[in-house]
Design an enzyme around this catalytic site. Structure first.
Site, PDB file in Angstrom:
ATOM      1  N   SER A 139      -8.781  -6.139   5.514  1.00 58.78           N
ATOM      2  CA  SER A 139      -7.429  -6.252   6.528  1.00 58.78           C
ATOM      3  C   SER A 139      -6.937  -5.181   6.913  1.00 58.78           C
ATOM      4  O   SER A 139      -7.327  -3.947   6.335  1.00 58.78           O
ATOM      5  CB  SER A 139      -6.230  -6.991   5.328  1.00 58.78           C
ATOM      6  N   TYR A 164      -0.856  -6.931  -1.257  1.00 56.22           N
ATOM      7  CA  TYR A 164      -1.727  -7.643  -0.590  1.00 56.22           C
ATOM      8  C   TYR A 164      -2.803  -6.545  -0.037  1.00 56.22           C
ATOM      9  O   TYR A 164      -3.910  -6.839  -0.171  1.00 56.22           O
ATOM     10  CB  TYR A 164      -1.125  -8.306   0.673  1.00 56.22           C
TER      11      TYR A 164
END
Length: 347
Positions: A139, A164
């Site tokens: 990501s 995350y």
């Protein structure tokens, strides 16, 4: 080392896609099935967002005789191991994960279970099944507090701002370990703000469209000054498909004296997959308003914890490795999303 731009011979062994009922996984499965590949799709069908949307995606995939669905959670070690043993996939694309920056602020354990333990099960499966290439979703969030733009895979990314993001950085480190110890080719793809038809309901474009059509206000964080490298789903899938055909290789020029974070002496690579053209959030809303034919009532708010003010992808490593760079602008992608949204929800 010069990249190989030609396509490898497609194997008769199946491709295993985790997160197959998810946004990116669904589109990738469709692409591979259209190419005549045998695809095994794995998904836990969790309730992080509307399961009926996942079921609708899945029903389309099941229409193909080349698609086989496995309802399995990544954290189920025994079932994952058995699946790898029986399926013997040539390539694995791991897109299953607990997503969402803001959700990680209130549900941190979900990220350790799925993104760490689940990913370890995938790595072990690849190791013991002699998988030829593991491609996995990382990501843009891992760039965290960095303000050096554009974000480059060859720069350090050691200050994530959410759990995350930290879990995605951990995936890259775990993958490198397996590349080093077991010569498993692994390629991590740092995705930048993916959008498009069949998208995730927790993403800004989806939330905005729903609110605007309902005549409700939209919360615009950082007063709309946030910049994101919005990347249309077709560009994401094209990037993945090309990377799949170019298994990671060792970098002969890599040196421990000046270690490159994106390559290694092991078969390990990291690439950005992003639009390479950051767009201000206010501009995205304008394009969405034009596509919907309605104006938004904007509720301007400060930036949220865990969010970063801007993202901007340097995609030169992806282009060097595959000959591809994303190219679809929001002026084309957003109207396509709106067309799908109106049809799917009968708005």
């Amino acid at each position: 080392m010069k990249p190989t731009l030609g396509y490898a011979v497609i194997s008769s062994r199946p491709v295993l896609i985790t997160g197959a009922a998810g946004f990116i996984g669904f589109h990738l499965c469709q692409r591979l099935l259209a190419e005549g590949r045998q695809v095994i799709g794995l998904d836990s069908m969790n309730e992080y967002y509307d399961v009926t949307l996942k079921q609708a995606r899945l029903s389309r995939l099941k229409a193909s005789p080349n698609f086989r669905f496995e309802h399995v959670d990544l954290t189920d070690r025994d079932r994952i191991s058995a699946l790898f043993h029986s399926a013997a996939p040539e390539t694995v694309v791991n897109l299953a994960a607990q997503a969402g920056v803001r959700y990680s602020l209130t549900n941190p354990h979900a990220y350790a279970e799925s993104n760490l333990n689940g990913f370890l099960n995938i790595l072990e499966g690849c190791r013991h099944a002699s998988v030829g290439h593991l491609v996995y979703a990382s990501s843009s969030s891992i760039y965290g507090g960095s303000t050096r733009m554009p974000f480059c895979v060859h720069d350090p990314a050691d200050h994530p701002l959410s759990l995350y993001a930290a879990s995605k950085k951990a995936n890259e480190l775990m993958a490198h370990t397996y590349s080093h110890l077991f010569a498993l080719p692994t390629t991590g793809l740092r995705f930048f703000t993916v959008y498009g038809p069949w998208g995730r309901p927790d993403m800004a474009l989806f939330i905005f469209a729903k609110a605007i059509l309902a005549g409700e206000p939209i919360d615009v964080f950082n007063h709309g000054n946030m910049q994101r490298d919005f990347t249309y789903i077709d560009d994401i899938v094209e990037g993945i498909a090309r990377v799949m055909r170019h298994p990671a290789t060792a970098n002969p020029d890599w040196t421990s004296a000046a270690p490159d974070p994106a390559t290694s002496s092991a078969p390990f690579r990291i690439h950005n997959v992003g639009g390479n053209s950051p767009v201000q959030l206010n501009r995205l809303i304008e394009v969405l308003e034009d596509a919907l034919g309605r104006k938004a009532n904007r509720n301007l708010m400060p930036i949220q914890p865990g969010d970063v003010p801007a993202t901007f992808a340097d995609v030169s490593s992806l282009q060097e490795a595959t000959g591809f760079k994303p190219k679809i602008p929001i002026e084309i992608g957003v109207p396509r999303f709106v067309e799908w949204y109106r049809e799917f929800y009968r708005v």
